[in-house]
Write a protein that holds these residues in place. Structure first.
Motif, PDB file in Angstrom:
ATOM      1  N   LEU A 119       0.830  -1.195   0.000  1.00 31.12           N
ATOM      2  CA  LEU A 119       0.000   0.000   0.000  1.00 31.12           C
ATOM      3  C   LEU A 119       0.869   1.251   0.000  1.00 31.12           C
ATOM      4  CD1 LEU A 119      -3.059   0.890   0.394  1.00 31.12           C
ATOM      5  CD2 LEU A 119      -2.512   1.057   2.805  1.00 31.12           C
ATOM      6  N   PHE A 120       1.951   1.224   0.784  1.00 28.60           N
ATOM      7  CA  PHE A 120       2.886   2.347   0.825  1.00 28.60           C
ATOM      8  C   PHE A 120       3.821   2.318  -0.375  1.00 28.60           C
ATOM      9  CE2 PHE A 120       1.768   0.966   5.078  1.00 28.60           C
ATOM     10  CZ  PHE A 120       1.361   2.135   5.690  1.00 28.60           C
ATOM     11  N   LEU A 121       4.365   1.134  -0.644  1.00 30.33           N
ATOM     12  CA  LEU A 121       5.398   0.987  -1.660  1.00 30.33           C
ATOM     13  C   LEU A 121       4.862   1.246  -3.060  1.00 30.33           C
ATOM     14  CD1 LEU A 121       8.389   0.233  -1.697  1.00 30.33           C
ATOM     15  CD2 LEU A 121       7.727  -2.131  -2.080  1.00 30.33           C
ATOM     16  N   GLY A 122       3.640   0.754  -3.340  1.00 28.57           N
ATOM     17  CA  GLY A 122       3.079   0.904  -4.682  1.00 28.57           C
ATOM     18  C   GLY A 122       2.885   2.352  -5.072  1.00 28.57           C
ATOM     19  N   ALA A 123       2.385   3.159  -4.145  1.00 26.46           N
ATOM     20  CA  ALA A 123       2.169   4.574  -4.437  1.00 26.46           C
ATOM     21  C   ALA A 123       3.476   5.279  -4.759  1.00 26.46           C
ATOM     22  CB  ALA A 123       1.480   5.245  -3.248  1.00 26.46           C
ATOM     23  N   ILE A 124       4.527   4.958  -4.029  1.00 26.49           N
ATOM     24  CA  ILE A 124       5.826   5.607  -4.241  1.00 26.49           C
ATOM     25  C   ILE A 124       6.438   5.176  -5.564  1.00 26.49           C
ATOM     26  CG2 ILE A 124       8.179   5.790  -3.349  1.00 26.49           C
ATOM     27  CD1 ILE A 124       6.951   5.501  -0.536  1.00 26.49           C
ATOM     28  N   VAL A 125       6.438   3.861  -5.839  1.00 31.34           N
ATOM     29  CA  VAL A 125       7.061   3.355  -7.070  1.00 31.34           C
ATOM     30  C   VAL A 125       6.351   3.908  -8.302  1.00 31.34           C
ATOM     31  CG1 VAL A 125       7.475   1.275  -8.427  1.00 31.34           C
ATOM     32  CG2 VAL A 125       7.967   1.274  -5.978  1.00 31.34           C
ATOM     33  N   LEU A 126       5.013   3.903  -8.299  1.00 29.37           N
ATOM     34  CA  LEU A 126       4.281   4.404  -9.451  1.00 29.37           C
ATOM     35  C   LEU A 126       4.473   5.908  -9.614  1.00 29.37           C
ATOM     36  CD1 LEU A 126       2.680   2.567 -11.282  1.00 29.37           C
ATOM     37  CD2 LEU A 126       0.580   3.501 -10.352  1.00 29.37           C
ATOM     38  N   ALA A 127       4.581   6.640  -8.511  1.00 26.18           N
ATOM     39  CA  ALA A 127       4.848   8.076  -8.588  1.00 26.18           C
ATOM     40  C   ALA A 127       6.227   8.346  -9.195  1.00 26.18           C
ATOM     41  CB  ALA A 127       4.756   8.704  -7.201  1.00 26.18           C
ATOM     42  N   ILE A 128       7.214   7.521  -8.848  1.00 31.55           N
ATOM     43  CA  ILE A 128       8.553   7.672  -9.417  1.00 31.55           C
ATOM     44  C   ILE A 128       8.508   7.476 -10.932  1.00 31.55           C
ATOM     45  CG2 ILE A 128      10.844   6.611  -9.539  1.00 31.55           C
ATOM     46  CD1 ILE A 128      10.599   6.030  -6.551  1.00 31.55           C
ATOM     47  N   TRP A 129       7.824   6.418 -11.376  1.00 30.77           N
ATOM     48  CA  TRP A 129       7.718   6.165 -12.816  1.00 30.77           C
ATOM     49  C   TRP A 129       6.988   7.303 -13.527  1.00 30.77           C
ATOM     50  CZ3 TRP A 129      10.674   3.205 -15.418  1.00 30.77           C
ATOM     51  CH2 TRP A 129      11.180   2.026 -14.884  1.00 30.77           C
ATOM     52  N   TYR A 130       5.961   7.841 -12.889  1.00 29.34           N
ATOM     53  CA  TYR A 130       5.219   8.953 -13.489  1.00 29.34           C
ATOM     54  C   TYR A 130       6.115  10.177 -13.672  1.00 29.34           C
ATOM     55  CZ  TYR A 130       1.882  12.816 -13.840  1.00 29.34           C
ATOM     56  OH  TYR A 130       1.222  13.947 -14.239  1.00 29.34           O
ATOM     57  N   GLU A 131       6.861  10.535 -12.639  1.00 26.36           N
ATOM     58  CA  GLU A 131       7.733  11.694 -12.720  1.00 26.36           C
ATOM     59  C   GLU A 131       8.880  11.462 -13.721  1.00 26.36           C
ATOM     60  OE1 GLU A 131       7.493  14.656 -11.521  1.00 26.36           O
ATOM     61  OE2 GLU A 131       5.663  14.310 -10.361  1.00 26.36           O
ATOM     62  N   LEU A 132       9.430  10.244 -13.741  1.00 24.25           N
ATOM     63  CA  LEU A 132      10.489   9.940 -14.702  1.00 24.25           C
ATOM     64  C   LEU A 132       9.968  10.011 -16.138  1.00 24.25           C
ATOM     65  CD1 LEU A 132      12.417   6.978 -13.006  1.00 24.25           C
ATOM     66  CD2 LEU A 132      13.165   9.343 -13.268  1.00 24.25           C
ATOM     67  N   PHE A 133       8.734   9.563 -16.342  1.00 28.42           N
ATOM     68  CA  PHE A 133       8.145   9.623 -17.681  1.00 28.42           C
ATOM     69  C   PHE A 133       7.977  11.068 -18.128  1.00 28.42           C
ATOM     70  CE2 PHE A 133       4.256   9.788 -20.352  1.00 28.42           C
ATOM     71  CZ  PHE A 133       4.729   9.066 -21.437  1.00 28.42           C
ATOM     72  N   LEU A 134       7.466  11.937 -17.237  1.00 28.08           N
ATOM     73  CA  LEU A 134       7.332  13.354 -17.571  1.00 28.08           C
ATOM     74  C   LEU A 134       8.691  13.992 -17.830  1.00 28.08           C
ATOM     75  CD1 LEU A 134       4.564  14.660 -15.122  1.00 28.08           C
ATOM     76  CD2 LEU A 134       4.335  13.931 -17.498  1.00 28.08           C
TER      77      LEU A 134
END
Length: 374
Positions: free
Chosen positions: A334-349
């Motif tokens: 629950l904690f880890l998924g939000a962080i990992v997906l946020a990292i991928w989102y920011e890296l994609f942008l």
């Protein structure tokens, strides 16, 4: 002659292909075997690294207080984190256990009396009639009701036991991750240098910018999303424990999950306030309402304080990461998924902006070089 050369080349090609296939197969077997060995440690190490990145500034401040002793500072931060986790977990688990035990004792004694439903219950659209009949059955003949719905009751109790077991496993995982984070923080410079070398080989010159962006995203999401959710759950949960709301532990856990998923805590707080108003006196209900509403609305000023500047992750990204992470790795996901997906989102942008910036640069050719005035 040409035929012999062609046969020789064909044989050589087949030999090379078979040899390459064997080498690739052995490499795949080695990778698969290695993955099986390190699989249990992937999530704790990944979570430990994320915690270390988020708490390293605090460790450095504490290091100055300890006279430059980084190891002692990292150990102190890790122990404080473990204490913050263990105490609320013990309270929530104790509340759930006491609630189940008390319910079991009351059912066994046969002293429980359930008030009958009112006529307004039957007027509820779609589910009113069924809800009225079930409620009426339990209020008039509890034993028959339990026998009729015994499979559902067993399933509910089994779900609670599963939640407690999963929560205990996640707590152990959190403690291990905090211990790993302490080791990472104690040797941050050496680990950072090694990772930077690997990142430059893998990504190129953009590695430093990507690393800075990842660190900023981790701190932003961990503090601005997970941290705020934890603070809200503690504030509201404390109010429910103080005013002895039934199932306070379960409700606190539910509020934590909702807040991480970026859903309003008032979804749980509002019905609880209504329950307290219907059962308590005026003074206590007013105090509880103010306390609970303050916790439910605290994210409006906590997020601007804790969320990093320049990192704004949309709610759907956090929501998908939280739910997907929980389905993949339990409560810790629950904690880890939000962080990992946020990292991928920011890296994609960042990647999109980087490519656009590269394309917008004018090309320098030999003809475009400035000429000397004649």
């Amino acid at each position: 002659m040409d035929k012999q050369i062609e046969q020789r080349q064909s044989k050589l090609f087949i030999n090379n292909m078979v040899e390459s296939a064997i080498r690739i197969g052995l490499l795949i077997l080695l990778i698969n075997f290695t993955y099986g060995i390190i699989k249990p440690f992937i999530i704790p190490v990944l979570w430990g690294a994320i915690i270390a990145v988020a708490l390293l500034p605090l460790t450095k401040r504490l290091e100055k207080t300890y006279g430059g002793k980084r190891g002692l500072a990292a150990t102190t931060v890790a122990l404080i984190g473990i204490g913050i986790l263990v105490v609320p977990f013990a309270l929530v688990s104790g509340s759930l256990y006491e609630g189940v035990t008390h319910t079991t004792e009351v059912l066994q004694s046969g002293e429980i009396k359930i008030p009958g439903p009112t006529a307004k219950i039957a007027e509820i659209p779609v589910i009113g009639d069924k809800l009225y009949s079930i409620w009426n059955l339990f209020s008039t003949n509890l034993e028959k009701g339990i026998q009729q719905f015994l499979p559902e009751i067993k399933g509910f109790l089994g779900a609670i036991a599963s939640i407690l077991g999963g929560a205990l496993t996640s707590l152990v995982m959190f403690i291990i991750s905090l211990a790993i984070a302490g080791g990472f923080m104690a040797h941050a410079e050496k680990i950072s240098g090694a990772l930077e070398t690997v990142a430059v080989r893998a990504v190129g010159k953009k590695a430093e910018q990507w690393a800075n962006l990842m660190a900023a995203t981790i701190r932003s999401v961990l503090l601005g999303v997970v941290g705020v959710a934890f603070i809200q759950a503690v504030i509201i949960g404390a109010a429910m424990f103080v005013f002895k709301v039934p199932a306070a532990g379960f409700l606190t856990l539910t509020i934590l999950i909702l807040c991480i998923a970026q859903l309003p805590a008032l979804l749980i707080v509002a019905p609880v306030i209504f329950y307290v108003y219907s059962t308590g006196d005026g003074t206590s209900t007013t105090l509880f309402t103010i306390w609970a509403l303050a916790g439910g609305l605290s994210d409006n000023f906590l997020k601007p304080m804790l969320m990093g500047r320049g990192v704004d992750v949309p709610m759907p990204v956090i929501l998908i990461g939280a739910i997907g992470g929980m389905l993949f790795a339990g409560i810790i996901g629950l904690f880890l998924g939000a962080i990992v997906l946020a990292i991928w989102y920011e890296l994609f942008l960042f990647w999109l902006d980087y490519e656009v910036a590269d394309e917008s640069k004018p090309e320098v050719t030999e003809d475009s070089s400035p000429q000397e005035p004649s």
